[in-house]
Design a protein around this motif. Structure first.
Motif, short mmCIF file in Angstrom:
data_model
loop_
_atom_site.label_atom_id
_atom_site.label_comp_id
_atom_site.label_asym_id
_atom_site.label_seq_id
_atom_site.Cartn_x
_atom_site.Cartn_y
_atom_site.Cartn_z
N ASP A 135 153.23 -55.11 -18.38
CA ASP A 135 151.96 -55.84 -18.36
C ASP A 135 150.80 -54.94 -17.96
OD1 ASP A 135 150.46 -58.36 -18.54
OD2 ASP A 135 150.27 -58.17 -16.37
N ALA A 136 151.04 -54.09 -16.93
CA ALA A 136 149.97 -53.23 -16.42
C ALA A 136 149.54 -52.19 -17.45
CB ALA A 136 150.44 -52.53 -15.14
N LEU A 137 150.46 -51.74 -18.29
CA LEU A 137 150.15 -50.68 -19.25
C LEU A 137 149.82 -51.24 -20.64
CD1 LEU A 137 152.93 -48.08 -18.32
CD2 LEU A 137 150.52 -48.06 -17.64
N ALA A 138 149.85 -52.55 -20.79
CA ALA A 138 149.68 -53.14 -22.11
C ALA A 138 148.31 -52.85 -22.71
CB ALA A 138 149.92 -54.65 -22.04
N GLY A 139 147.32 -52.63 -21.86
CA GLY A 139 145.98 -52.38 -22.38
C GLY A 139 145.77 -51.02 -23.00
N GLY A 140 146.75 -50.12 -22.84
CA GLY A 140 146.66 -48.80 -23.44
C GLY A 140 146.13 -47.72 -22.54
N ASP A 141 145.68 -48.07 -21.34
CA ASP A 141 145.17 -47.06 -20.40
C ASP A 141 146.33 -46.26 -19.81
OD1 ASP A 141 142.57 -47.88 -20.77
OD2 ASP A 141 142.63 -49.30 -19.09
N ALA A 142 146.06 -44.98 -19.51
CA ALA A 142 147.02 -44.13 -18.80
C ALA A 142 146.72 -44.23 -17.31
CB ALA A 142 146.92 -42.69 -19.28
N LEU A 143 147.73 -44.59 -16.51
CA LEU A 143 147.56 -44.79 -15.08
C LEU A 143 148.37 -43.78 -14.29
CD1 LEU A 143 147.91 -48.71 -14.88
CD2 LEU A 143 145.82 -47.34 -15.17
N THR A 144 147.80 -43.30 -13.20
CA THR A 144 148.55 -42.44 -12.29
C THR A 144 149.57 -43.29 -11.54
OG1 THR A 144 147.08 -42.76 -10.40
CG2 THR A 144 146.52 -40.98 -11.96
N ALA A 145 150.48 -42.62 -10.82
CA ALA A 145 151.50 -43.35 -10.05
C ALA A 145 150.85 -44.25 -9.01
CB ALA A 145 152.46 -42.37 -9.39
N ASP A 146 149.79 -43.77 -8.36
CA ASP A 146 149.11 -44.59 -7.35
C ASP A 146 148.44 -45.80 -7.98
OD1 ASP A 146 149.92 -42.89 -5.34
OD2 ASP A 146 148.03 -41.76 -5.28
N GLU A 147 147.80 -45.58 -9.12
CA GLU A 147 147.16 -46.70 -9.81
C GLU A 147 148.19 -47.71 -10.29
OE1 GLU A 147 143.32 -44.14 -11.52
OE2 GLU A 147 145.13 -44.42 -12.75
N LEU A 148 149.30 -47.21 -10.80
CA LEU A 148 150.35 -48.10 -11.26
C LEU A 148 150.98 -48.87 -10.10
CD1 LEU A 148 151.76 -49.16 -13.75
CD2 LEU A 148 153.31 -47.18 -13.67
N THR A 149 151.10 -48.21 -8.95
CA THR A 149 151.61 -48.89 -7.76
C THR A 149 150.76 -50.10 -7.41
OG1 THR A 149 152.58 -46.86 -6.84
CG2 THR A 149 152.12 -48.64 -5.29
N ASP A 150 149.44 -49.93 -7.44
CA ASP A 150 148.54 -51.04 -7.14
C ASP A 150 148.72 -52.18 -8.14
OD1 ASP A 150 147.49 -49.60 -5.04
OD2 ASP A 150 145.75 -48.86 -6.16
N GLU A 151 148.87 -51.83 -9.40
CA GLU A 151 149.04 -52.85 -10.43
C GLU A 151 150.37 -53.59 -10.27
OE1 GLU A 151 146.90 -53.84 -12.67
OE2 GLU A 151 145.35 -52.32 -12.34
N ILE A 152 151.42 -52.86 -9.94
CA ILE A 152 152.74 -53.48 -9.80
C ILE A 152 152.80 -54.39 -8.59
CG2 ILE A 152 155.19 -52.98 -9.30
CD1 ILE A 152 154.81 -50.41 -10.99
N THR A 153 152.30 -53.90 -7.45
CA THR A 153 152.36 -54.72 -6.24
C THR A 153 151.49 -55.98 -6.37
OG1 THR A 153 150.64 -53.35 -5.22
CG2 THR A 153 152.94 -52.80 -4.72
N ALA A 154 150.41 -55.89 -7.12
CA ALA A 154 149.58 -57.08 -7.34
C ALA A 154 150.34 -58.14 -8.12
CB ALA A 154 148.31 -56.69 -8.08
N ARG A 155 151.32 -57.71 -8.92
CA ARG A 155 152.07 -58.65 -9.74
C ARG A 155 153.40 -59.07 -9.12
NH1 ARG A 155 148.92 -55.52 -12.87
NH2 ARG A 155 148.16 -56.34 -14.89
#
Length: 392
Positions: A135-155
């Motif tokens: 879900d976090a990557l569905a928009g096509g943006d490239a995320l760093t591990a820290d950015e992805l961590t924020d997205e995952i924990t929010a979900r």
């Protein structure tokens, strides 16, 4: 254990014939094809060491391919994808083959628990994390591990971000143990490096159904590296031997694979792919980098690394930790490259007499020059001891 000096049973496939076919089919005999088609033929290029992946592909590709061409295929043309492949290790795979790879790898049974109690996620938590990554990557943006961590924990909740995983004198968030699982399910791949930070992106792929994908992967593997056996296939894929034996038995019963005689006993090839030309056997000198696919997949290992080559070029029985010199399809030395500015020094340490002839030394010099060309540097060949230890 296979006797490397034993003759092949009468009527069987010889080591020479198998080696010649393997070298030809992945471009190590006569380089040709595009970067992506070459990656497909060799079943991916191991990319834990990116320069090694670039060498593995460029050495097999037609024209005068360099590392820049490999990078263009990966980041501009997008005909390659950097993701977690066989054995859960980073590979460059053809984008066109990603539905096959994700379908097959997501269907391979997992081994025992890799994480201790208190760190390990449950299967349900793993599914939740993979869904959050998708879900976090569905928009096509490239995320760093820290950015992805924020997205995952929010979900999912804060538990996914708990820094409990041991990692290089640091702690990683809990969710990262599911990274290769997310890649195998088609939810994640590597994006371009941002500064010095790794990024992740969506590969935009729908995995093929598992059974069909596994059948296709096994047939592809047998065409590239056969004849092979269930234990050899299991080792290449880091899968349970009993599971591999059942897969071979199912495909044999369905007439999809054919038994032949090879080494000390029965082995298998894809049905209808039983032609092996004895001819002159494999020929030529090749410099193969760290974790090259030919070094990892070719069996029996006792014949690929005969005698003193076994002691010098294997690390605790594991192939790939040393770059190797291949002479007529057999490991006959180790090598190392060190770059300084626009020059790369290629140091080769022979094992045995295979590199002693003038013709072999001439081919070796040409290979060193080709390595320099791929790395876009001027090569200097040194024949002597390699003092660098095995790659971790």
């Amino acid at each position: 254990m296979t006797n490397p000096d034993a003759p092949t049973p009468s009527g069987g496939v010889t080591w020479r014939a198998a080696g010649a076919r393997r070298l030809a089919r992945q471009g190590l005999d006569t380089p040709g094809g595009t970067v992506a088609s070459t990656a497909g033929a060799m079943l991916g290029a191991h990319a834990q060491v990116m320069s090694a992946a670039e060498l593995s592909l460029a050495l097999r590709t037609g024209g005068r391919t360099t590392r820049t061409d490999v990078r263009a295929a990966l980041w501009q043309e997008r005909t390659l994808v950097k993701t977690y492949g066989p054995r859960g290790t980073v590979h460059l795979l053809p984008a066109a083959d990603l539905p096959l790879w994700t379908g097959a790898l997501s269907a391979v049974p997992a081994g025992g628990p890799a994480m201790p109690d208190g760190v390990r996620m449950t299967p349900e938590q793993t599914d939740e994390v993979v869904a959050a990554i998708r879900d976090a990557l569905a928009g096509g943006d490239a995320l760093t591990a820290d950015e992805l961590t924020d997205e995952i924990t929010a979900r999912t909740g804060s538990w996914a971000g708990d820094r409990v995983m041991e990692a290089f004198q640091d702690k990683w968030p809990r969710w990262r143990q599911a990274t290769h699982t997310a890649a195998h399910r088609g939810a994640l791949a590597f994006g371009p490096v941002r500064g010095r930070r790794v990024t992740y992106t969506s590969p935009g792929v729908t995995p093929l159904p598992g059974p069909a994908a596994l059948e296709r992967l096994l047939l592809h593997y047998l065409r590239a590296y056969g004849p092979s056996t269930p234990p050899w296939f299991a080792r290449w894929l880091a899968a349970p031997k009993s599971w591999a034996a059942r897969l071979f038995a199912e495909l044999a019963a369905a007439g999809r694979i054919t038994e032949v005689r090879y080494a000390d006993g029965p082995a298998w090839v894809a049905a209808g792919d039983t032609a092996f030309d004895e001819g002159d056997g494999p020929r030529g000198v090749r410099l193969l980098p760290y974790f090259d696919a030919y070094t990892i997949a070719t069996q029996p290992r006792e014949r690929l690394f005969p005698g003193a080559a076994r002691d010098r070029a294997l690390s605790r029985g594991q192939a790939g930790n040393y770059p190797v010199v291949l002479v007529d399809g057999t490991v006959s030395g180790v090598w190392h490259q060190r770059r300084s500015g626009s020059r790369v020094t290629v140091t080769v340490e022979p094992v045995g007499p295979a590199l002693s002839s003038a013709a072999a030394r001439e081919e070796l010099a040409a290979q060193a020059e080709r390595v320099g060309e791929i790395l876009q540097a001027r090569a200097e060949l040194v024949v002597g001891e390699v003092t660098v230890g095995p790659h971790a």
